[in-house]
Scaffold this motif. Sequence first.
Motif, PDB file in Angstrom:
ATOM      1  N   LEU A 125      -9.425   2.900  -3.485  1.00 25.91           N
ATOM      2  CA  LEU A 125      -8.111   3.209  -2.923  1.00 25.91           C
ATOM      3  C   LEU A 125      -7.244   4.010  -3.893  1.00 25.91           C
ATOM      4  O   LEU A 125      -6.631   5.001  -3.500  1.00 25.91           O
ATOM      5  N   VAL A 126      -7.199   3.610  -5.158  1.00 24.85           N
ATOM      6  CA  VAL A 126      -6.331   4.266  -6.134  1.00 24.85           C
ATOM      7  C   VAL A 126      -6.983   5.533  -6.682  1.00 24.85           C
ATOM      8  O   VAL A 126      -6.422   6.622  -6.591  1.00 24.85           O
ATOM      9  N   GLU A 127      -8.188   5.380  -7.218  1.00 25.96           N
ATOM     10  CA  GLU A 127      -8.831   6.496  -7.915  1.00 25.96           C
ATOM     11  C   GLU A 127      -9.272   7.617  -6.971  1.00 25.96           C
ATOM     12  O   GLU A 127      -9.136   8.792  -7.293  1.00 25.96           O
ATOM     13  N   ASP A 128      -9.836   7.273  -5.814  1.00 29.74           N
ATOM     14  CA  ASP A 128     -10.370   8.290  -4.904  1.00 29.74           C
ATOM     15  C   ASP A 128      -9.336   8.810  -3.907  1.00 29.74           C
ATOM     16  O   ASP A 128      -9.340   9.994  -3.574  1.00 29.74           O
ATOM     17  N   LEU A 129      -8.483   7.907  -3.409  1.00 27.74           N
ATOM     18  CA  LEU A 129      -7.574   8.286  -2.324  1.00 27.74           C
ATOM     19  C   LEU A 129      -6.120   8.411  -2.758  1.00 27.74           C
ATOM     20  O   LEU A 129      -5.257   8.731  -1.944  1.00 27.74           O
ATOM     21  N   GLY A 130      -5.834   8.137  -4.039  1.00 29.34           N
ATOM     22  CA  GLY A 130      -4.497   8.362  -4.573  1.00 29.34           C
ATOM     23  C   GLY A 130      -3.445   7.348  -4.180  1.00 29.34           C
ATOM     24  O   GLY A 130      -2.248   7.616  -4.304  1.00 29.34           O
ATOM     25  N   PHE A 131      -3.855   6.176  -3.693  1.00 31.04           N
ATOM     26  CA  PHE A 131      -2.865   5.157  -3.336  1.00 31.04           C
ATOM     27  C   PHE A 131      -2.119   4.695  -4.589  1.00 31.04           C
ATOM     28  O   PHE A 131      -2.716   4.495  -5.642  1.00 31.04           O
ATOM     29  N   HIS A 132      -0.810   4.542  -4.466  1.00 37.87           N
ATOM     30  CA  HIS A 132       0.028   3.947  -5.505  1.00 37.87           C
ATOM     31  C   HIS A 132       0.633   2.691  -4.895  1.00 37.87           C
ATOM     32  O   HIS A 132       0.388   2.387  -3.716  1.00 37.87           O
ATOM     33  N   SER A 133       1.389   1.957  -5.667  1.00 36.55           N
ATOM     34  CA  SER A 133       1.846   0.641  -5.213  1.00 36.55           C
ATOM     35  C   SER A 133       2.601   0.690  -3.885  1.00 36.55           C
ATOM     36  O   SER A 133       2.362  -0.136  -3.007  1.00 36.55           O
ATOM     37  N   ASP A 153      -1.689  -8.445  13.664  1.00 35.03           N
ATOM     38  CA  ASP A 153      -0.856  -9.651  13.685  1.00 35.03           C
ATOM     39  C   ASP A 153      -1.342 -10.670  12.651  1.00 35.03           C
ATOM     40  O   ASP A 153      -1.563 -11.842  12.962  1.00 35.03           O
ATOM     41  N   LEU A 154      -1.506 -10.196  11.415  1.00 32.68           N
ATOM     42  CA  LEU A 154      -1.987 -11.048  10.322  1.00 32.68           C
ATOM     43  C   LEU A 154      -0.811 -11.565   9.508  1.00 32.68           C
ATOM     44  O   LEU A 154       0.229 -10.900   9.426  1.00 32.68           O
ATOM     45  N   PRO A 155      -0.983 -12.709   8.851  1.00 39.85           N
ATOM     46  CA  PRO A 155       0.054 -13.176   7.934  1.00 39.85           C
ATOM     47  C   PRO A 155       0.088 -12.257   6.710  1.00 39.85           C
ATOM     48  O   PRO A 155      -0.896 -11.570   6.421  1.00 39.85           O
ATOM     49  N   PRO A 156       1.198 -12.235   5.994  1.00 40.29           N
ATOM     50  CA  PRO A 156       1.272 -11.393   4.801  1.00 40.29           C
ATOM     51  C   PRO A 156       0.163 -11.743   3.807  1.00 40.29           C
ATOM     52  O   PRO A 156      -0.160 -12.918   3.608  1.00 40.29           O
ATOM     53  N   ILE A 157      -0.386 -10.739   3.186  1.00 43.95           N
ATOM     54  CA  ILE A 157      -1.448 -10.933   2.210  1.00 43.95           C
ATOM     55  C   ILE A 157      -0.819 -11.439   0.910  1.00 43.95           C
ATOM     56  O   ILE A 157       0.250 -10.978   0.514  1.00 43.95           O
ATOM     57  N   ASP A 158      -1.464 -12.410   0.278  1.00 48.11           N
ATOM     58  CA  ASP A 158      -0.915 -12.921  -0.973  1.00 48.11           C
ATOM     59  C   ASP A 158      -1.209 -11.940  -2.108  1.00 48.11           C
ATOM     60  O   ASP A 158      -2.130 -11.122  -2.031  1.00 48.11           O
ATOM     61  N   GLU A 159      -0.407 -12.014  -3.159  1.00 53.22           N
ATOM     62  CA  GLU A 159      -0.495 -11.044  -4.247  1.00 53.22           C
ATOM     63  C   GLU A 159      -1.863 -11.040  -4.930  1.00 53.22           C
ATOM     64  O   GLU A 159      -2.419  -9.980  -5.222  1.00 53.22           O
ATOM     65  N   GLN A 160      -2.428 -12.221  -5.169  1.00 55.37           N
ATOM     66  CA  GLN A 160      -3.725 -12.297  -5.847  1.00 55.37           C
ATOM     67  C   GLN A 160      -4.822 -11.615  -5.013  1.00 55.37           C
ATOM     68  O   GLN A 160      -5.612 -10.838  -5.527  1.00 55.37           O
ATOM     69  N   THR A 161      -4.848 -11.882  -3.716  1.00 53.29           N
ATOM     70  CA  THR A 161      -5.831 -11.248  -2.843  1.00 53.29           C
ATOM     71  C   THR A 161      -5.598  -9.744  -2.801  1.00 53.29           C
ATOM     72  O   THR A 161      -6.544  -8.958  -2.897  1.00 53.29           O
ATOM     73  N   GLY A 162      -4.342  -9.346  -2.685  1.00 50.67           N
ATOM     74  CA  GLY A 162      -4.015  -7.932  -2.647  1.00 50.67           C
ATOM     75  C   GLY A 162      -4.498  -7.189  -3.884  1.00 50.67           C
ATOM     76  O   GLY A 162      -5.032  -6.085  -3.788  1.00 50.67           O
ATOM     77  N   ARG A 163      -4.348  -7.808  -5.038  1.00 56.45           N
ATOM     78  CA  ARG A 163      -4.791  -7.163  -6.280  1.00 56.45           C
ATOM     79  C   ARG A 163      -6.307  -7.068  -6.373  1.00 56.45           C
ATOM     80  O   ARG A 163      -6.831  -6.216  -7.066  1.00 56.45           O
TER      81      ARG A 163
END
Length: 89
Positions: A34-42, A57-67
């Motif tokens: 996501l970051v290196e190939d597609l240029g996503f930033h925070s 319709d998902l619950p918010p993703i937690d920070e640890q999973t997101g990272r």
Amino acid sequence: MSYSSEEVRETVLAIIEQLAPERERFEAGKDMRLVEDLGFHSLALLEMAFAIEDDFDLPPIDEQTGRSIQTTEQVLTYVLSQVEVRTPS
């Protein structure tokens, strides 16, 4: 609501492609970083997460999973694990 795994795959990849800062580098059949190939930033990553949460319709993703999610395949795996998938009849 339940989705087929193909519906999930198509929708998630469309969201990633649409929101990728470097969308011209996106290849649907390839596991991309996501970051290196597609240029996503925070901020772009948050926007992608919100769009996926909203569409499915998902619950918010937690920070640890997101990272821990760093590739397109990991995004797909996460979403598939969160939605009810129906098998085609």
